[in-house]
Scaffold this active site. Structure first.
Site, PDB file in Angstrom:
ATOM      1  N   SER A 193     -25.386  -5.348  26.184  1.00  0.00           N
ATOM      2  CA  SER A 193     -24.061  -5.394  26.812  1.00  0.00           C
ATOM      3  C   SER A 193     -22.929  -4.901  25.929  1.00  0.00           C
ATOM      4  O   SER A 193     -21.799  -4.737  26.408  1.00  0.00           O
ATOM      5  CB  SER A 193     -23.746  -6.819  27.279  1.00  0.00           C
ATOM      6  N   LYS A 253     -20.652  -2.055  27.071  1.00  0.00           N
ATOM      7  CA  LYS A 253     -19.416  -2.182  27.856  1.00  0.00           C
ATOM      8  C   LYS A 253     -18.175  -1.787  27.058  1.00  0.00           C
ATOM      9  O   LYS A 253     -17.153  -1.423  27.661  1.00  0.00           O
ATOM     10  CB  LYS A 253     -19.273  -3.609  28.383  1.00  0.00           C
ATOM     11  N   SER A 276     -18.555 -10.214  30.807  1.00  0.00           N
ATOM     12  CA  SER A 276     -19.725  -9.336  30.713  1.00  0.00           C
ATOM     13  C   SER A 276     -20.260  -9.021  32.101  1.00  0.00           C
ATOM     14  O   SER A 276     -21.457  -9.140  32.380  1.00  0.00           O
ATOM     15  CB  SER A 276     -20.825  -9.952  29.843  1.00  0.00           C
TER      16      SER A 276
END
Length: 466
Positions: free
Chosen positions: A103, A106, A299
Site C-alpha cells: 500500500s 498510494k 488506505s
C-alpha cells in the site's frame, strides 16, 4: 479545517490562500461581506527546525546497520533515508532496488493525481437525456465516493438524491421511464490480474467501475459503524455500476430491475432541454485534495484505483489498470523522478507485480515536502502519525520504539510476506528526514516484523546521528 504540513518550511498551510481555492472556498467576486478574522489555529504537530544540524552518513549508518539486519525483516530489506530540505541521500541499503511496495504505492498514486489533475479538481457524475422520452442516462465520471443520500460512507460526498432532484426539475412534466447506466469511461478488467484470489471478496477491494456508490460497499451505514473494528473492510457489491443505477432509479420513482440497463449516453452535440444527450443534472465529488487525504489516511484501495484512472484520463490514456499504471509512470518521470525505478500494475498496491525502489519513494516525499511543488503537499495531510492515528495508532508505544511516537508520519503497506513503511521523521535535533523501508520476503509474525520496521524510524527519531 484542513491542515497540511509543508515539511521543510516547518509551517502549517491552512485554508486561507491557495488551499481555500482548492477546496472551493475562495470568493473571487469581491462582493462578500468581510467576516471577523478567525483566531490563529494551534499547531497539531510541532514543525521541524529549518536550522537543525544535518545528520552525518556515518552517524546514521551506525544507528541503522544493526537494525536493518534484524531477522524479522527477512533476507530482502531495502532502505533509503534522505534529508527533506536538501534532498541529500544519507543512508542506503538496496535503495535503488525495485521491491514489492504493497500500500505504500498510494504515495506514488497520490502525487501523480495531484500533479495531473490539481488539488481543486472535482469528479463529475452527470445525468443526460436518453434517446427516448423519459429515458435518463446516468454517466459515471469515476467518483468512488458518490453517495445515495446523506447517509453515505464518505462525509461530504456528492449525492444521487441531489442529482435526482435536478433531473426531475429538468424533465418538467415528463415522467422518468428508464435509467441507462453509462460506465464506459473505465475499460479493461474490473479486477487486476496480480491481485491475490481473496481480494475481490475479502472486503478491501472491489470491482472498479466508473460508476459506484460508497466505494461499492453493500451497506454504507454498517460499514461506517464497523470501520474501526474491521480496519475499513466491508462487503462489496459485485456490479457497482448497476447497483448505483438501481439506487438512482428508485430515487426517480422507478421500480423493478428491468428499468435499469447498461448503455451509453447519446452524443450531446449542443443538445438542450430534454433533447437526447442534453444534460439534466450534475453533481461533483469532493476536491482531489480531500480524496487523496482519505485514500492515504484510510488506505482506501478503491479510491486509489479511481485516482490512478484519473491520472490516465488526464494524460489521454485508457481509464484502466494498465492506463493508470502507465500514466503514473509518465507523470512521475515528468516530475523528474527516476521512473525506471517504478513499475506498476495498479494504483492501490494490492498487486504483487508492483515494484518501487525505496530511493524513489524518498525522492517523491522530498519533492512533495520541499516547497517546490506545493500542490503535492496534500499527501502529508493523511499520513498516519506514530502512536496516534491511522495504521500507526497502536505502534511506537513500546520502549524500543517510543522515540518515534508523534514524530513519525508514514504510510504503511502489508501483504502476506510483504511489509513496508515510508514517510517522514523528525530527529532529536529537529531535522526532518524522509525514509522508506521495503521488505518482500518476511516469514515471521506480523507483529515482530512491524516492531523491527518501527525500530528503524525510531532510531532516526531518537538520535541526532552526527
Amino acid at each position: 479545517m484542513l491542515v497540511l504540513a509543508l515539511a521543510v518550511a516547518g509551517l502549517a498551510v491552512l485554508r486561507p490562500g491557495p488551499v481555500a481555492g482548492w477546496l472551493g472556498d475562495d470568493d473571487s467576486t469581491g462582493t462578500a461581506v468581510a467576516a471577523p478574522p478567525e483566531p490563529s489555529p494551534q499547531a497539531v504537530l510541532a514543525g521541524p527546525d529549518g536550522n537543525a544540524p544535518l545528520p552525518t552518513e556515518a552517524g546514521i549508518r551506525t544507528a541503522l546497520d544493526p537494525l536493518v539486519r534484524a531477522a524479522a525483516l527477512g533476507d530482502r530489506v531495502h532502505v533509503s533515508v534522505a534529508d527533506v530540505s536538501t534532498g541529500q541521500a544519507l543512508y542506503g541499503s538496496g535503495q535503488d532496488t525495485p521491491t514489492v511496495p504493497a500500500s505504500v504505492t498510494k504515495l506514488a498514486t497520490g502525487v501523480a493525481v495531484l500533479a495531473a489533475r490539481g488539488p481543486a479538481y472535482r469528479i463529475p457524475t452527470r445525468a443526460v437525456a436518453g434517446a427516448n422520452p423519459g429515458e435518463v442516462v446516468l454517466v459515471g465520471g469515476g467518483d468512488p465516493t458518490l453517495a445515495v443520500d446523506k447517509n453515505g460512507f464518505y462525509p461530504g460526498a456528492a449525492r444521487l438524491d441531489d442529482l435526482a432532484a435536478q433531473v426531475r426539475d429538468a424533465l418538467g412534466g415528463t415522467a422518468p421511464t428508464k435509467v441507462i447506466v453509462d460506465s464506459s469511461l473505465f475499460s479493461g478488467p474490473v479486477f487486476e490480474p496480480g491481485w491475490d484470489a481473496d481480494i475481490p471478496t475479502g472486503g478491501f477491494g472491489a470491482a472498479i467501475t466508473a460508476l459506484m456508490t460508497d466505494g461499492a460497499r453493500k451497506n454504507a451505514a454498517e460499514a461506517r459503524r464497523t470501520a474501526e473494528q474491521t480496519n475499513h473492510a466491508a462487503e462489496r457489491v459485485p456490479q457497482p455500476d448497476l447497483t448505483a443505477g438501481r439506487q438512482f432509479a428508485k430515487l426517480l420513482g422507478l421500480t423493478g430491475a428491468a428499468q435499469v440497463t447498461r448503455g451509453t449516453a447519446p452524443a450531446a452535440s449542443g443538445a438542450t432541454g430534454t433533447a437526447p444527450g442534453a444534460e439534466l443534472g450534475k453533481v461533483e465529488s469532493l476536491p482531489m485534495i480531500r480524496l487523496v487525504d482519505i485514500m492515504i489516511s484510510d488506505s482506501d484501495n478503491v479510491i486509489a484505483e479511481a485516482m490512478a484512472r484519473q491520472v490516465a484520463l488526464a494524460k489521454g490514456k485508457p481509464g484502466s489498470f494498465a492506463g493508470g499504471a502507465a500514466a503514473t509512470d509518465q507523470v512521475l518521470g515528468e516530475l523528474g523522478l527516476p521512473a525506471g525505478e517504478i513499475s506498476l500494475a495498479d494504483g492501490s498496491g494490492l498487486s504483487r507485480t508492483n515494484r518501487i525502489s525505496p530511493s524513489l519513494l524518498t525522492d517523491l516525499i522530498t519533492l512533495a515536502g520541499n516547497g517546490s511543488h506545493p500542490e503535492l503537499a496534500a499527501i502529508f495531510g493523511g499520513l498516519p502519525v506514530g502512536g496516534w492515528s491511522g495504521t500507526l495508532d497502536e505502534r511506537y508505544r513500546a520502549a524500543a520504539t517510543r522515540a518515534g511516537a508523534g514524530v513519525v508520519r508514514a504510510k504503511t503497506g502489508t501483504l502476506s510476506g510483504v511489509n513496508a513503511i515510508a514517510g517522514t521523521v523528525t530527529t532529536a535535533d529537529g531535522r526532518l528526514l524522509t525514509f522508506a523501508v521495503l521488505t518482500d520476503r518476511t516469514q515471521g509474525s506480523l507483529d515482530d516484523t512491524r516492531a523491527a520496521l518501527d525500530r528503524i524510524s525510531s532510531a532516526l527519531a531518537g538520535c541526532g546521528c552526527r
